[in-house]
Motif scaffolding. Sequence first.
Motif, PDB file in Angstrom:
ATOM      1  N   LEU A  18       0.982  -1.163  -0.014  1.00  0.00           N
ATOM      2  CA  LEU A  18       0.158  -0.138   0.134  1.00  0.00           C
ATOM      3  C   LEU A  18       0.605   1.217   0.206  1.00  0.00           C
ATOM      4  O   LEU A  18       2.029   1.279   0.925  1.00  0.00           O
ATOM      5  CB  LEU A  18      -0.792   0.020   1.376  1.00  0.00           C
ATOM      6  CG  LEU A  18      -2.138  -0.867   1.216  1.00  0.00           C
ATOM      7  CD1 LEU A  18      -2.744  -0.810   2.504  1.00  0.00           C
ATOM      8  CD2 LEU A  18      -3.288  -0.438   0.165  1.00  0.00           C
ATOM      9  N   PHE A  21      -2.186   5.551   0.670  1.00  0.00           N
ATOM     10  CA  PHE A  21      -3.633   5.466   0.338  1.00  0.00           C
ATOM     11  C   PHE A  21      -4.506   6.282   1.378  1.00  0.00           C
ATOM     12  O   PHE A  21      -4.221   6.302   2.507  1.00  0.00           O
ATOM     13  CB  PHE A  21      -3.963   3.998   0.544  1.00  0.00           C
ATOM     14  CG  PHE A  21      -5.474   3.384   0.355  1.00  0.00           C
ATOM     15  CD1 PHE A  21      -5.889   2.970  -0.807  1.00  0.00           C
ATOM     16  CD2 PHE A  21      -6.567   3.664   1.363  1.00  0.00           C
ATOM     17  CE1 PHE A  21      -7.166   2.426  -1.114  1.00  0.00           C
ATOM     18  CE2 PHE A  21      -7.795   3.684   0.860  1.00  0.00           C
ATOM     19  CZ  PHE A  21      -7.929   2.706  -0.207  1.00  0.00           C
ATOM     20  N   ILE A  32     -14.120  -2.133  -3.866  1.00  0.00           N
ATOM     21  CA  ILE A  32     -12.715  -1.944  -4.017  1.00  0.00           C
ATOM     22  C   ILE A  32     -12.255  -3.100  -5.122  1.00  0.00           C
ATOM     23  O   ILE A  32     -12.269  -4.072  -5.079  1.00  0.00           O
ATOM     24  CB  ILE A  32     -11.973  -2.365  -2.784  1.00  0.00           C
ATOM     25  CG1 ILE A  32     -12.481  -1.325  -1.769  1.00  0.00           C
ATOM     26  CG2 ILE A  32     -10.387  -1.851  -2.876  1.00  0.00           C
ATOM     27  CD1 ILE A  32     -11.944  -1.409  -0.301  1.00  0.00           C
ATOM     28  N   GLY A  34      -9.599  -4.328  -8.134  1.00  0.00           N
ATOM     29  CA  GLY A  34      -8.285  -4.417  -8.628  1.00  0.00           C
ATOM     30  C   GLY A  34      -7.916  -5.748  -8.885  1.00  0.00           C
ATOM     31  O   GLY A  34      -8.508  -6.922  -8.514  1.00  0.00           O
ATOM     32  N   LYS A  40      -5.667  -5.028  -2.141  1.00  0.00           N
ATOM     33  CA  LYS A  40      -7.134  -4.991  -1.488  1.00  0.00           C
ATOM     34  C   LYS A  40      -7.166  -5.834  -0.199  1.00  0.00           C
ATOM     35  O   LYS A  40      -7.470  -5.366   0.723  1.00  0.00           O
ATOM     36  CB  LYS A  40      -7.881  -5.636  -2.403  1.00  0.00           C
ATOM     37  CG  LYS A  40      -8.184  -5.055  -3.946  1.00  0.00           C
ATOM     38  CD  LYS A  40      -9.090  -5.637  -4.691  1.00  0.00           C
ATOM     39  CE  LYS A  40      -9.184  -7.181  -4.817  1.00  0.00           C
ATOM     40  NZ  LYS A  40      -7.895  -7.448  -5.870  1.00  0.00           N
ATOM     41  N   MET A 204      -7.955   0.052  -7.737  1.00  0.00           N
ATOM     42  CA  MET A 204      -6.470  -0.209  -7.183  1.00  0.00           C
ATOM     43  C   MET A 204      -5.570  -0.732  -7.960  1.00  0.00           C
ATOM     44  O   MET A 204      -5.825  -1.956  -8.630  1.00  0.00           O
ATOM     45  CB  MET A 204      -6.728  -0.823  -5.709  1.00  0.00           C
ATOM     46  CG  MET A 204      -7.466   0.119  -4.621  1.00  0.00           C
ATOM     47  SD  MET A 204      -7.149  -0.765  -2.819  1.00  0.00           S
ATOM     48  CE  MET A 204      -5.394  -0.730  -2.493  1.00  0.00           C
ATOM     49  N   LYS A 205      -4.305  -0.531  -8.086  1.00  0.00           N
ATOM     50  CA  LYS A 205      -3.234  -1.071  -8.746  1.00  0.00           C
ATOM     51  C   LYS A 205      -2.072  -0.984  -7.927  1.00  0.00           C
ATOM     52  O   LYS A 205      -1.459   0.224  -7.683  1.00  0.00           O
ATOM     53  CB  LYS A 205      -3.234  -0.654 -10.161  1.00  0.00           C
ATOM     54  CG  LYS A 205      -2.217  -1.426 -11.227  1.00  0.00           C
ATOM     55  CD  LYS A 205      -2.368  -0.968 -12.632  1.00  0.00           C
ATOM     56  CE  LYS A 205      -1.349  -1.838 -13.519  1.00  0.00           C
ATOM     57  NZ  LYS A 205      -1.416  -1.308 -14.848  1.00  0.00           N
ATOM     58  N   ARG A 208      -1.682   1.413  -4.841  1.00  0.00           N
ATOM     59  CA  ARG A 208      -2.050   2.722  -5.191  1.00  0.00           C
ATOM     60  C   ARG A 208      -3.553   2.855  -5.498  1.00  0.00           C
ATOM     61  O   ARG A 208      -4.247   2.080  -6.271  1.00  0.00           O
ATOM     62  CB  ARG A 208      -1.335   3.434  -6.136  1.00  0.00           C
ATOM     63  CG  ARG A 208       0.217   3.664  -5.783  1.00  0.00           C
ATOM     64  CD  ARG A 208       0.915   4.277  -6.748  1.00  0.00           C
ATOM     65  NE  ARG A 208       2.163   4.684  -6.345  1.00  0.00           N
ATOM     66  CZ  ARG A 208       2.799   5.576  -5.580  1.00  0.00           C
ATOM     67  NH1 ARG A 208       1.947   6.331  -5.054  1.00  0.00           N
ATOM     68  NH2 ARG A 208       4.019   5.501  -5.232  1.00  0.00           N
ATOM     69  N   LEU A 209      -3.950   3.753  -4.793  1.00  0.00           N
ATOM     70  CA  LEU A 209      -5.621   4.059  -5.244  1.00  0.00           C
ATOM     71  C   LEU A 209      -5.221   4.815  -6.623  1.00  0.00           C
ATOM     72  O   LEU A 209      -5.060   6.085  -6.507  1.00  0.00           O
ATOM     73  CB  LEU A 209      -6.181   4.851  -4.055  1.00  0.00           C
ATOM     74  CG  LEU A 209      -7.682   5.488  -4.451  1.00  0.00           C
ATOM     75  CD1 LEU A 209      -8.729   4.303  -4.753  1.00  0.00           C
ATOM     76  CD2 LEU A 209      -8.197   6.201  -3.512  1.00  0.00           C
TER      77      LEU A 209
END
Length: 293
Positions: A18, A21, A32, A34, A40, A204-205, A208-209
């Motif tokens: 993360l 975030f 959420i 991704g 996640k 999310m990827k 990162r958001l």
Amino acid sequence: MEIWIEDLNKSYGEKQALSDFTALFENGIYGILGPNGAGKSTLMNILTDNLLRDSGRILLDGEEILDMKEKYREIMGYMPQQQQLYDTFTVQQFLLYIGALRGMSRKRILGNMTRLLHLLNLEDMRYTKLKELSGGMKQRVLLLQALLHNPKVLILDEPTAGLDPRERIRLRNFIADLSRDKIILIATHVVSDIEFISKEILLMKDGRLLDMAPSEELQKKIAGKVFEVSIPSEKLKQVKQEYRVSNIYRSGENVVVRILSDEVPGEYEYREVVPGMEDVYLYQLEDRNQREE
């Protein structure tokens, strides 16, 4: 009620799970979305206090959840991704055990259990051993245990994993009915699970958001980038190599291919189409340099 997450960071060695975030959640459902490895589950485990963060803040109505301790756990329910159940327990034994761990009285457990068994269509399974339940029933039992103490914050990690379409729709509709007075976070990589029931969707990827908005807004952001091209079947391999493809179907002697492109595919017979959330997922979250062989 609101949850404010600010600059949340978590790493595993050199892997940044993360990164900075930040998000605000109020009553309603938040999807959420991704791919695997997006962060996640790490986010879910930090929010449930099962995993320590490296830095950042999580505030529930202005109070840090780490300072709230048991008070936070009393209003938070968690449905994990894996079906880690006690196979020799009956449904009732399992729920009595979970309720006891939460400090609930037997009377309160049985009262809430009876109501939820009815709502989740599990009344006939009350005295059935968990190992004898289908995958869909086990998922409903996992959701039931998360709801047993009537939490105000509900965190669901891949709640429909492994379910057939009928079970997936049933569970999704039930979750939607819960959202009037709860903050519900659903982590998934299945677009259809959250497309129509979410107040907002988070993309999310790599920890990162990337974006957070209602599905309609996310779709508008890629307007003019989704096309259908009609081609002879022998050109299909070439199109797959040139563009990201979200759908293929046959129409007469040709193949119609739904593609995503920042530029008009003028070399083919094409028409611009309205984006859907699957197009958003592919455009925002898949590797843009990856082409299908």
